[in-house]
Enzyme design. Structure first.
Site, PDB file in Angstrom:
ATOM      1  CB  ILE A 117       6.856 -11.135   7.069  1.00 41.26           C
ATOM      2  CG1 ILE A 117       8.048 -10.599   7.866  1.00 41.26           C
ATOM      3  CG2 ILE A 117       5.604 -11.159   7.950  1.00 41.26           C
ATOM      4  CD1 ILE A 117       7.887  -9.166   8.337  1.00 41.26           C
ATOM      5  N   GLY A 118       6.068 -14.340   7.653  1.00 44.22           N
ATOM      6  CA  GLY A 118       5.967 -15.410   8.633  1.00 44.22           C
ATOM      7  C   GLY A 118       5.288 -16.635   8.052  1.00 44.22           C
ATOM      8  N   GLY A 119       5.566 -16.887   6.761  1.00 51.49           N
ATOM      9  CA  GLY A 119       4.978 -18.047   6.098  1.00 51.49           C
ATOM     10  C   GLY A 119       3.749 -17.741   5.274  1.00 51.49           C
ATOM     11  CB  SER A 120       1.988 -14.567   4.533  1.00 50.91           C
ATOM     12  OG  SER A 120       1.707 -14.240   5.869  1.00 50.91           O
ATOM     13  CB  SER A 128      -1.585 -12.887   5.525  1.00 53.11           C
ATOM     14  OG  SER A 128      -0.412 -12.572   4.789  1.00 53.11           O
ATOM     15  CE  LYS A 164      -1.244 -11.298   1.798  1.00 55.82           C
ATOM     16  NZ  LYS A 164       0.029 -11.858   2.293  1.00 55.82           N
TER      17      LYS A 164
END
Length: 483
Positions: free
Chosen positions: A178-181, A157, A83
């Site tokens: 951190i938010g579902g990435s 992401s 990534k």
């Protein structure tokens, strides 16, 4: 080797077995992966930067060592991508920003560990700008498409990573969450991911925060993505540099106790997604697991209020000063709006979270500590919680402002875009491990993933359970690629 064998359809463990047996060479396998990339790039745009010369040199060197019966690492000769929020020496490390693209990056800690294990790192996969979206597009490299339907997003992401995995361009990826990435792209593309217990995997070399930082940001984790649960374990054992064995037997499903959580106030869920997960839960029960539908394991409103402050405080630290000043001006009105019932996903909650005072953060952290304690009691009863990852399946590309976007549900209703933070909030806020695995295909023909949430530090046991499900109930199904 069987000429009819599609080597790229194998998971990483299968490809590594062929390499170890001498049935394929590292150079040959790399060239197969590059050919798949060339075939799919115009439709997917998953891999956006490559270092082919050095990758071919490394693959040849590994073939030479293997021919001499030299000592090789557990990933020796396996081609893989990483990534683009993780630094890799010799490759751009932009995180979607021109300002970062031309800097001379050294390997992130996890990149170095994968390279030390023998991986042939040849490319970087696309991300949203600074990993800040559930879609993967930016002004440098454009938009990444979902292999199941190119009119839809693969998520973010780690969207380029999930698309590359689902299409066979790579067998392993390293993402972040951190938010579902890690979880949302895996759900949208039908692959596996593992969000580790916070602190298990080192974060140095991940952007954000700023390049070169040695900070280990709260909530954020780096973890493996793959096409099988056993591959998640293998890669996690490499990037956590000890503490997780590379191989282990699958769990005994007959002894597994799984709580299924599919309903909570304030968390929308498309009926077709719920149907897939409930059917999946039935399959687990038929396979011998003890499966019980449960109410929310913690108070969801309390959880989301705390999570948004903890998350916003981190995001706010990376914002431009002028944008933060705007948020500061909004605080008085935001406080009034919250006192009048504005929810945790409202503009008011966002403004207060991004500008959180230290005492506000401490209050959220105290709530988090209490919720973590409550989860210990839940895991005294259940080995894992099975829950949705997101309210919907992969949605059509939507690149307007966040407030202008909405999630459309199959029953004709809609939900705010930011509610994508909802179902993933428990594991993130409470720093728990969560393995995303394929649960089935929805009525709209798109994959549905489910997350297995486990106790703090229980990564190895959770992966054994995921492996048992993968091998005995349901695993990866490849999309039909239209090349």
């Amino acid at each position: 080797m069987n000429p009819d064998l599609d080597v790229l359809a194998l998971d990483a463990s299968g490809q590594l077995a062929l390499l170890a047996a001498g049935r394929i060479g590292a150079v040959e396998l790399l060239k197969l992966a590059l050919a798949r990339h060339a075939q799919t790039h115009h439709r997917l745009n998953a891999v956006i930067a490559a270092d082919l010369e050095r990758a071919l040199e490394r693959a040849k060197a590994i073939d030479d060592i293997r021919a001499r019966d030299g000592t090789l690492g557990p990933l020796a000769g396996l081609p893989m991508t990483i990534k683009d929020t993780l630094d890799v020496s010799g490759l751009p490390a932009s995180a979607g920003l021109e300002a970062h693209r031309r800097r001379q990056a050294e390997d992130a800690t996890v990149s170095a560990l994968a390279r030390k294990a023998g991986a042939v790192i040849w490319g970087k996969t696309n991300v949203p700008v600074m990993a800040g979206d559930w879609q993967s597009f930016n002004g440098l490299y454009g938009t990444t498409n979902n292999p199941w339907d190119v009119t839809r997003t693969p998520g973010g992401s780690s969207g380029g990573a999930a698309a590359a995995l689902a299409s066979g361009v790579t067998a392993l990826e390293i993402g972040s969450d951190i938010g579902g990435s890690l979880r949302i792209p895996a759900h949208f593309c039908g692959v596996f991911s593992h969000k580790p217990t916070w602190g298990l995997v080192p974060q140095h070399g991940h952007v954000p925060p700023a390049p070169g930082s040695w900070q280990e940001p709260d909530l954020n984790v780096i973890g493996p993505m793959a096409r099988s649960a056993r591959d998640l374990r293998l890669l996690l054992s490499v990037i956590c540099d000890g503490g997780v064995s590379p191989k282990a037997p699958p769990a005994d499903l007959a002894k597994a106790r799984i709580g299924v959580w599919v309903e909570a106030p304030g968390l929308p869920l498309d009926p077709q997604v719920r149907t897939v997960i409930e059917t999946f839960a039935g399959e687990l029960s038929e396979a011998g697991a003890t499966v019980e539908f449960i109410s929310p394991p913690v108070d969801v409103a309390t959880l989301l209020d705390a999570y948004m402050v903890l998350l916003g405080a981190i995001i706010g630290g990376d914002m431009r000063e002028k944008d933060l000043r705007k948020m500061e001006w909004m605080r008085p009105a935001a406080k009034i709006a919250r006192s009048r019932g504005a929810g945790p996903f409202s503009w008011a909650a966002t403004a207060l979270a991004y500008t959180a005072r230290h005492r506000e953060w401490l209050a959220a952290d105290a709530i988090r500590a209490r919720l973590r304690r409550e989860m210990e009691g839940v895991f005294a009863t259940y080995d894992a919680i099975l829950a949705p990852v997101a309210p919907v399946t992969a949605f059509a590309h939507s690149q307007g402002s966040f407030p202008s976007r909405a999630l459309k549900l199959s029953d004709g209703t809609s939900a705010p875009y930011v509610t994508l933070l909802g179902w993933i909030g428990l594991a993130t806020a409470c720093l728990l491990p969560a393995t995303t695995l394929p649960a089935g295909v929805s009525a709209d023909g798109l994959p549905v993933g489910a997350q297995l949430i486990g106790p703090h530090g229980g990564d190895a046991r959770l992966l054994s359970l995921a492996q048992a499900i993968d091998e005995n109930v349901r695993g990866f199904t490849a999309p039909e690629l239209k090349l």
